[in-house]
Design a protein around this motif. Structure first.
Motif, mmCIF file in Angstrom:
data_model
loop_
_atom_site.group_PDB
_atom_site.id
_atom_site.type_symbol
_atom_site.label_atom_id
_atom_site.label_comp_id
_atom_site.label_asym_id
_atom_site.label_seq_id
_atom_site.Cartn_x
_atom_site.Cartn_y
_atom_site.Cartn_z
ATOM 1 N N ASP A 172 0.833 -1.350 0.029
ATOM 2 C CA ASP A 172 0.210 0.024 -0.042
ATOM 3 C C ASP A 172 0.909 1.213 -0.130
ATOM 4 N N PRO A 173 1.579 1.715 -1.276
ATOM 5 C CA PRO A 173 2.347 2.913 -1.214
ATOM 6 C C PRO A 173 1.666 4.168 -0.918
ATOM 7 N N ALA A 174 0.583 4.215 -0.813
ATOM 8 C CA ALA A 174 -0.367 5.361 -0.543
ATOM 9 C C ALA A 174 -0.386 5.537 0.803
ATOM 10 N N GLY A 175 -0.089 4.598 1.531
ATOM 11 C CA GLY A 175 0.090 4.810 3.265
ATOM 12 C C GLY A 175 1.317 4.935 3.678
ATOM 13 N N ALA A 176 2.251 4.981 2.867
ATOM 14 C CA ALA A 176 3.598 4.810 3.189
ATOM 15 C C ALA A 176 4.168 5.877 4.397
ATOM 16 N N GLU A 177 3.562 7.257 4.195
ATOM 17 C CA GLU A 177 4.107 8.115 5.228
ATOM 18 C C GLU A 177 3.600 7.633 6.590
ATOM 19 N N GLN A 178 2.109 7.387 6.768
ATOM 20 C CA GLN A 178 1.687 7.068 7.916
ATOM 21 C C GLN A 178 2.089 5.706 8.568
ATOM 22 N N TYR A 179 2.620 4.906 7.716
ATOM 23 C CA TYR A 179 3.377 3.449 7.969
ATOM 24 C C TYR A 179 4.654 3.888 8.697
ATOM 25 N N ARG A 180 5.489 4.753 7.991
ATOM 26 C CA ARG A 180 6.845 5.143 8.602
ATOM 27 C C ARG A 180 6.751 5.951 9.771
ATOM 28 N N ARG A 181 5.627 6.899 10.142
ATOM 29 C CA ARG A 181 5.439 7.457 11.119
ATOM 30 C C ARG A 181 5.454 6.564 12.589
ATOM 31 N N ARG A 182 4.334 5.562 12.249
ATOM 32 C CA ARG A 182 4.016 4.655 13.529
ATOM 33 C C ARG A 182 5.061 3.803 13.692
ATOM 34 N N ALA A 183 5.655 3.055 12.699
ATOM 35 C CA ALA A 183 6.877 2.400 12.965
ATOM 36 C C ALA A 183 8.146 3.073 13.422
ATOM 37 N N ALA A 184 8.262 4.150 13.309
ATOM 38 C CA ALA A 184 9.331 4.915 13.873
ATOM 39 C C ALA A 184 9.006 5.175 15.413
ATOM 40 N N ASP A 185 7.847 5.359 15.705
ATOM 41 C CA ASP A 185 7.289 5.611 17.061
ATOM 42 C C ASP A 185 7.421 4.280 17.728
ATOM 43 N N LEU A 186 7.067 3.060 16.974
ATOM 44 C CA LEU A 186 7.034 1.788 17.725
ATOM 45 C C LEU A 186 8.375 1.311 18.057
ATOM 46 N N THR A 187 9.372 1.741 17.299
ATOM 47 C CA THR A 187 10.860 1.388 17.263
ATOM 48 C C THR A 187 11.340 2.211 18.265
ATOM 49 N N GLU A 188 10.933 3.380 18.569
ATOM 50 C CA GLU A 188 11.607 4.166 19.490
ATOM 51 C C GLU A 188 11.020 3.654 21.121
ATOM 52 N N GLN A 189 9.642 2.927 21.148
ATOM 53 C CA GLN A 189 9.288 2.523 22.218
ATOM 54 C C GLN A 189 9.878 1.074 22.577
ATOM 55 N N LEU A 190 10.101 0.267 21.614
ATOM 56 C CA LEU A 190 11.144 -0.802 21.988
ATOM 57 C C LEU A 190 12.464 -0.444 22.440
ATOM 58 N N SER A 191 13.060 0.572 21.657
ATOM 59 C CA SER A 191 14.357 0.962 22.149
ATOM 60 C C SER A 191 14.190 1.310 23.905
ATOM 61 N N ALA A 192 12.975 2.079 24.013
ATOM 62 C CA ALA A 192 13.035 2.431 25.416
ATOM 63 C C ALA A 192 12.718 1.331 26.460
ATOM 64 N N LEU A 193 12.220 0.339 25.833
ATOM 65 C CA LEU A 193 11.861 -0.747 26.562
ATOM 66 C C LEU A 193 13.348 -1.497 26.984
ATOM 67 N N ASP A 194 13.877 -1.883 25.698
ATOM 68 C CA ASP A 194 15.292 -2.306 26.196
ATOM 69 C C ASP A 194 16.056 -1.661 27.056
ATOM 70 N N ALA A 195 16.010 -0.379 27.026
ATOM 71 C CA ALA A 195 16.862 0.641 27.939
ATOM 72 C C ALA A 195 16.203 0.263 29.494
#
Length: 321
Positions: A172-195
């Motif tokens: 779904d290329p049309a949703g790329a911007e939304q997907y990237r934004r939410r994935a970046a937030d989730l990645t940050e949450q997982l990094s904080a969990l690791d910390a």
């Protein structure tokens, strides 16, 4: 008289079908279907639904409360996979049945995503005793060579999030911007969990993690420098031997272990047996393979489950933080 009544019943039935069909058509036109993403395990489901938002319908293949090592897909499950836009699984070492399924899907319609591809795997028997190396279960299958529980390494989770993101954008290329934004937030949450785990497990009186279940927490222990010992192998159907139980009882006594852990969806019988022999407390660790129906309905997240695990680890290992 009978023929007349029968004619009336048939007419009513036909009318009912026509009305239902019309209602169905109205519902379909009013609510266009979204692309479907089928995920095998709860962490993949949670990651995919977080990234997809409302652009795709993410479904968990496992019924709530079902232990995944014993899961066998039914015909309805196979049909759901064939209708999906994406099929996301860990890999053949976790879901060996998936290989047969994906051989039959139309890859031009169903995008197959082995989320853990490229992640370095731990040896399966590293934490569950030497006896299990050549153990066969009832179907005479050899024990897997690698530990499949990669989602319990939060750095590996970040890599799987990136794989899911890539697949969603491709579908779904049309949703790329939304997907990237939410994935970046989730990645940050997982990094904080690791910390949080690194800080929370840095100063503990004990680093011996004893588990009365199958060897599911090897990746977590490896990442945070814990001495992990489990009662059985990497699949829940492998049972602890009397010799292995005796070894764990001895370790509890020698290391003055305060707690032994049980896990979700698996009987705590072994952990309770060891606790009964040693006076240790039984605490729970959630492997997050799957969740109970109530948890799924309440929208529990992988990160919430892992934070609860951290609290129990800090209690059982007598950690300072």
């Amino acid at each position: 008289m009978f023929n007349r009544v029968l004619s009336i019943l048939v007419a009513v039935a036909v009318l009912g079908i026509l009305v239902t069909g019309c209602q169905g058509q109205k519902k379909t036109s009013a609510q266009p279907s979204r692309p479907i993403v089928i995920t095998t395990l709860f962490p993949l489901y949670d990651f995919a639904r977080t990234i997809a938002g409302d652009r795709m319908e993410v479904q968990l293949l496992l019924p709530p409360g079902v232990e995944p090592h014993h899961f066998e897909p039914k015909p309805d499950d196979l049909a759901r996979i064939h209708r999906a836009a994406l099929f996301v699984y860990i890999g053949p070492f976790m879901e060996p049945w998936a290989d047969k399924i994906i051989q039959g899907v139309d890859r031009t319609k169903v995008r197959v995503v082995p989320a853990a591809a490229g992640i370095t795997l731990l040896p399966a028997m590293a934490h569950s005793g030497k006896e299990q190396h050549h153990h066969d279960h009832d179907h005479n299958h050899q024990v897997e060579a690698y530990d499949p529980h990669v989602w319990l390494d939060f750095k590996a989770d970040q890599a799987m999030v990136a794989k899911i993101l890539e697949a969603l954008i491709a579908a779904d290329p049309a949703g790329a911007e939304q997907y990237r934004r939410r994935a970046a937030d989730l990645t940050e949450q997982l990094s904080a969990l690791d910390a949080r785990y690194k800080a929370g497990l840095a100063s503990c009186d004990s680093r011996v993690l004893l588990h009365g279940g199958h060897a599911a927490f090897g990746y977590l222990a490896n990442r945070y420098n814990l001495n992990y010992q489990a009662a059985a192998g990497v699949t829940a159907e492998l049972e602890a031997t009397p010799r292995r139980l005796a070894e764990l009882v001895q370790q509890v006594k020698q290391n003055k272990v305060k707690a032994i852990y049980s896990e979700e969806l698996v009987s705590p019988r072994v952990a309770r047996t060891i606790a009964g022999e040693t006076g240790a407390t039984v605490l729970k660790l959630h492997g997050a393979h799957n969740v109970a129906k109530e948890d799924l309905a309440q929208g529990v997240t992988f990160i919430k489950l892992m934070d609860e695990n951290l609290k129990n680890l800090q209690v059982g290992l007598s950690c300072k933080n």
